[in-house]
Write a protein that holds these residues in place. Structure first.
Motif, mmCIF file in Angstrom:
data_model
loop_
_atom_site.group_PDB
_atom_site.id
_atom_site.type_symbol
_atom_site.label_atom_id
_atom_site.label_comp_id
_atom_site.label_asym_id
_atom_site.label_seq_id
_atom_site.Cartn_x
_atom_site.Cartn_y
_atom_site.Cartn_z
ATOM 1 N N ARG A 185 0.797 -1.210 0.058
ATOM 2 C CA ARG A 185 -0.045 -0.133 -0.100
ATOM 3 C C ARG A 185 1.026 1.216 -0.074
ATOM 4 N NH1 ARG A 185 -2.394 0.471 5.484
ATOM 5 N NH2 ARG A 185 -3.798 -1.527 4.792
ATOM 6 N N THR A 226 0.415 5.448 0.421
ATOM 7 C CA THR A 226 -0.777 6.520 0.440
ATOM 8 C C THR A 226 0.064 7.735 0.724
ATOM 9 O OG1 THR A 226 -0.424 6.373 3.128
ATOM 10 C CG2 THR A 226 -2.093 5.378 2.041
ATOM 11 N N TRP A 245 0.785 4.435 -7.974
ATOM 12 C CA TRP A 245 -0.265 5.002 -7.437
ATOM 13 C C TRP A 245 -0.256 6.430 -7.878
ATOM 14 C CZ3 TRP A 245 1.898 0.806 -5.540
ATOM 15 C CH2 TRP A 245 1.300 -0.118 -4.824
ATOM 16 N N GLU A 290 -5.142 8.361 -5.961
ATOM 17 C CA GLU A 290 -5.135 6.900 -5.370
ATOM 18 C C GLU A 290 -4.358 7.302 -3.820
ATOM 19 O OE1 GLU A 290 -5.142 3.689 -8.684
ATOM 20 O OE2 GLU A 290 -3.283 4.814 -8.326
ATOM 21 N N GLY A 325 -6.235 7.077 0.189
ATOM 22 C CA GLY A 325 -5.658 6.311 1.088
ATOM 23 C C GLY A 325 -5.096 7.247 2.294
ATOM 24 N N GLU A 350 -7.888 5.081 5.412
ATOM 25 C CA GLU A 350 -7.128 3.964 4.950
ATOM 26 C C GLU A 350 -8.095 3.069 4.372
ATOM 27 O OE1 GLU A 350 -4.783 1.969 7.637
ATOM 28 O OE2 GLU A 350 -3.681 3.739 8.461
ATOM 29 N N ALA A 358 -7.715 3.427 0.452
ATOM 30 C CA ALA A 358 -6.336 3.007 0.017
ATOM 31 C C ALA A 358 -6.359 2.026 -1.004
ATOM 32 C CB ALA A 358 -5.268 2.802 1.100
ATOM 33 N N LYS A 359 -5.624 2.208 -2.006
ATOM 34 C CA LYS A 359 -5.455 1.224 -3.091
ATOM 35 C C LYS A 359 -4.351 0.095 -2.452
ATOM 36 C CE LYS A 359 -3.193 0.698 -7.700
ATOM 37 N NZ LYS A 359 -2.319 1.113 -8.649
ATOM 38 N N GLU A 360 -4.712 -1.166 -2.391
ATOM 39 C CA GLU A 360 -3.963 -2.382 -1.874
ATOM 40 C C GLU A 360 -3.690 -3.098 -2.661
ATOM 41 O OE1 GLU A 360 -5.339 -1.751 2.815
ATOM 42 O OE2 GLU A 360 -6.123 -3.300 1.752
#
Length: 166
Positions: free
Chosen positions: A67, A69, A112, A116, A120, A124, A127-129
């Motif tokens: 991830r 952020t 990211w 994105e 995040g 949270e 968030a793009k994970e």
């Protein structure tokens, strides 16, 4: 009589002074102060934790997700690459082949963008994970020599301008 004339002139002078227009010079002045602040682009890279792979498991999810952020400019993005090191048995001096996977594809990199990253950063849960896994072929397990295997995956994040990637 002289006294009457003096008083008359004085009274006349006072009345004239009262009737004279008076102008005042304006004493108001206005100026601006400029204030500035610079907030540097920042991001946080979160990588999976240490993971134990069970013998003969052909696919094992890493413990945790990849991830990123942050708070970056709209013209910036963060690219994450991974280098999968050897999965090595020090006693036997042998390596067990494996692949770092993102679903059905071998993981090379991920990007990211500003939206994105900010999603995040602000929450949270948004968030793009990326859930990564380790894939080891059955045939590689069959020929693996006894002992403990250990390896490392090195994740590298790079803040870059979007124009640099086109």
């Amino acid at each position: 009589m002289k006294r009457k004339i003096t008083m008359g002139l004085t009274a006349f002078a006072l009345m004239g002074a009262m009737a004279l227009p008076v102008s005042a010079q304006e004493n108001t002045e206005s100026k601006d102060t400029t204030i500035r602040a610079t907030i540097q682009s920042t991001y946080t890279l979160t990588i999976p934790a240490e993971t134990t792979i069970d013998f003969e498991a052909t696919s094992t999810n890493l413990d945790g997700v990849l991830r990123v952020t942050g708070n970056v400019l709209p013209s910036q993005e963060v690219e994450v690459t991974a280098k999968a090191g050897a999965f090595h048995n020090a006693v036997q001096n042998k390596d067990l082949p494996y692949k770092l996977m993102n679903e059905e594809n071998e993981f090379q990199n991920a990007t990211w963008n500003e939206t994105e990253l900010r999603n995040g950063f602000e929450n949270e849960e948004d968030a793009k994970e990326i859930q990564l896994s380790i894939a080891i072929e059955e045939s590689d397990w069959q020929f693996a020599e006894a002992g403990d295997y250990e390896g490392n995956i090195t994740f590298t994040a790079n803040l870059q301008n979007v124009a640099d990637t086109e």
